[in-house]
Design a protein around this motif. Structure first.
Motif, PDB file in Angstrom:
ATOM      1  N   ALA A  68      -3.422   4.568   6.792  1.00  0.00           N
ATOM      2  CA  ALA A  68      -1.980   4.821   6.847  1.00  0.00           C
ATOM      3  C   ALA A  68      -1.668   6.224   7.338  1.00  0.00           C
ATOM      4  N   GLU A  69      -2.438   7.191   6.881  1.00  0.00           N
ATOM      5  CA  GLU A  69      -2.005   8.577   7.068  1.00  0.00           C
ATOM      6  C   GLU A  69      -2.777   9.352   8.124  1.00  0.00           C
ATOM      7  N   ARG A  81       5.648   1.032   9.763  1.00  0.00           N
ATOM      8  CA  ARG A  81       4.734  -0.038   9.334  1.00  0.00           C
ATOM      9  C   ARG A  81       4.061  -0.726  10.515  1.00  0.00           C
ATOM     10  N   VAL A 103       2.100   5.153   0.016  1.00  0.00           N
ATOM     11  CA  VAL A 103       1.757   6.435   0.640  1.00  0.00           C
ATOM     12  C   VAL A 103       2.666   7.501   0.048  1.00  0.00           C
ATOM     13  N   PRO A 104       2.140   8.579  -0.551  1.00  0.00           N
ATOM     14  CA  PRO A 104       0.707   8.783  -0.756  1.00  0.00           C
ATOM     15  C   PRO A 104       0.166   7.849  -1.824  1.00  0.00           C
ATOM     16  N   MET A 105      -1.156   7.684  -1.817  1.00  0.00           N
ATOM     17  CA  MET A 105      -1.801   6.869  -2.839  1.00  0.00           C
ATOM     18  C   MET A 105      -1.685   7.515  -4.210  1.00  0.00           C
ATOM     19  N   ALA A 116     -12.685  11.785  -5.888  1.00  0.00           N
ATOM     20  CA  ALA A 116     -11.683  12.798  -6.217  1.00  0.00           C
ATOM     21  C   ALA A 116     -10.293  12.164  -6.109  1.00  0.00           C
ATOM     22  N   ALA A 117      -9.320  12.765  -6.789  1.00  0.00           N
ATOM     23  CA  ALA A 117      -7.953  12.208  -6.765  1.00  0.00           C
ATOM     24  C   ALA A 117      -7.416  12.171  -5.339  1.00  0.00           C
ATOM     25  N   ASP A 118      -7.786  13.152  -4.534  1.00  0.00           N
ATOM     26  CA  ASP A 118      -7.438  13.128  -3.112  1.00  0.00           C
ATOM     27  C   ASP A 118      -8.680  12.703  -2.331  1.00  0.00           C
ATOM     28  N   TRP A 120       0.882  -1.190   0.000  1.00  0.00           N
ATOM     29  CA  TRP A 120       0.000   0.000   0.000  1.00  0.00           C
ATOM     30  C   TRP A 120       0.907   1.225   0.000  1.00  0.00           C
ATOM     31  N   ALA A 162      -3.515   8.727  -7.645  1.00  0.00           N
ATOM     32  CA  ALA A 162      -4.812   9.404  -7.804  1.00  0.00           C
ATOM     33  C   ALA A 162      -5.921   8.380  -8.075  1.00  0.00           C
ATOM     34  N   GLY A 201       5.905   0.375   0.366  1.00  0.00           N
ATOM     35  CA  GLY A 201       4.790   1.038   1.056  1.00  0.00           C
ATOM     36  C   GLY A 201       4.819   0.751   2.536  1.00  0.00           C
TER      37      GLY A 201
END
Lengths: 278, 278
Positions: free
Chosen positions: B146-147, B108, A207-209, B210-212, A205, A211, A223
């Motif tokens: 994750a964020e 992680r 980070v950042p993802m 949305a992309a974000d 996974w 888009a 990730g």
């Protein structure tokens, strides 16, 4: 083939630019025993030729990807027909495991979509069992619930599988889709105890993802996923089948396939294999 | 104020361009009884002035957003200090509910991050209880694991809350974050039975995203969430508190705030209020 990679499988999506023959030959040349095959690659080659290519190169097919998309309201007959064809292809390729991505919402009716998955699964099971193919339900990360799969957790997949024998309906454990799940340890143990783990698929996974979350799957180690922890769970649950590397990622797709294979072997050895007791 | 909107609250993030005074005055002028306030708006005005603005306009503060980010490894003292300040601000604003976004991964180690949330929650509870402020744990959609928040389901939030009294630790039910959860009905009922529903927040899940993903929250009715179904669950669970509209969306932010307020009132009336029995 080194013993440490005797369960490692390349999923054809990871080397998207290759034909089936190219992927199979490179996989064999890299000393891997197995390949996970998407249906687009099978369709290109034709199913009989695809089976021959795999057989001639001494590989096994870890999974066929994919059946599913069971939630649609229009033309249920066509949905079931397509899944029966996927079952036939899996049988022809000699794999026991047909990965099922069950489909997303239609409108806003999540309850209805999930009910159709259960109903159509029941319709397909006898056909699959006759051909010795297992329908392997894949929970997808909840970010895909609307558009791709209304099964979002391993526990939910197991609940859906429970009415059927373990040789008829299994579950896929894909690190990208399940790593966040607070119930993961319990569900993996439950899947193992029930004999229902059809496949262990790995990728990271990021980070950042990206888009588009669909192509945000990364090479193991790039990730945030703790592969040692999840691989140990799957191992302790008794899974001894193939471990498939399935990466959707524009950068990986732009990289030479042989280099991708070498990287995935190294990462597998260092991050996954080292956590397997078996 | 019409009876049908006597629980409707504007979250200041929905009209991001407004100062606190602008948001409070427009909310009062629109006939709404409550406002959900982010700390950036409080900081701009100063906490005493912020409390006065809200009081002078006859509104209640449904929640203060947000405390949390408890998972960091550096300087735990600073993390706890900042949360104590947030608790003080909530008390000064006269709200019982401090929304907690608990923070994401460090490295992680998901297990470790979750353990730090539990530990630091225990550190903060006595301070919050003394000030009659409840720490309202918000599960965030797993796409943010994750964020932003290692609490991904309502059930997990309730498990974390269980060691503490219901007046000390609650949970937030935000449609955007929980709509996909196969265990939602059970968890909402459990939250209600435990008296732990701190807030019901609403906005839609847009397709495509949305992309974000952070700004992919949409006006109710613009996405795929079944507000009737989820609102009925929350209602049947006994929740009678405010219902906050919290939308992060570039298009909404570019729209005149008064128009946004009018649209959210209509959508609330048609899609949410009509499903409340109480």
């Amino acid at each position: 083939m080194s013993a440490w990679c005797d369960r490692l499988s390349l999923n054809t999506m990871t080397t998207k630019g290759w034909t089936l023959r190219e992927a199979v030959e490179a996989t064999a040349a890299a000393g891997l025993p197995a390949i996970g095959v998407w249906r687009d690659r099978v369709a290109e080659a034709g199913v009989d030729e695809a089976a021959k290519i795999v057989r001639d190169n001494g590989l096994r097919v870890s999974t066929l990807c994919r059946g599913g998309f069971l939630t649609g309201l229009d033309d249920p007959g066509a949905i079931l027909d397509d899944n029966r064809r996927a079952i036939d292809e899996a049988a022809a390729l000699g794999t026991h495991e047909l990965v099922m991505v069950v489909g997303g919402l239609v409108g806003r009716d999540l309850v209805g979509a999930r009910a159709r998955v259960a109903e159509r699964l029941a319709d397909l099971v006898p056909y699959a069992v006759e051909r010795d193919v297992r329908l392997a339900l894949e929970p997808l990360h909840p970010v895909f619930c609307a558009e791709r799969a209304v099964i979002s957790t391993l526990g939910q997949a197991l609940d859906l599988a429970t009415p059927f024998p373990a040789h008829a309906v299994g579950v896929v454990i894909d690190t990208f889709h399940v790593w966040w799940d607070p119930g993961l340890a319990e569900s993996v143990a439950r899947a193992g105890a029930a004999g229902r783990i059809s496949s262990y698929q790995i990728c990271d996974w990021l980070v950042p993802m990206a888009a588009d979350p669909l192509v945000s799957r990364g090479m193991m180690g790039d990730g945030v996923i703790d592969f040692a922890a999840i691989s140990a769970l799957v191992d302790q649950a008794g899974y001894r089948g193939d471990i498939e590397v399935e990466i959707f990622n524009e950068t990986v797709w732009a990289t030479d396939g042989v280099a991708v294979l070498e990287t995935m072997k190294e990462r597998y050895r260092d991050l996954v294999w080292s956590s397997l007791q078996s």
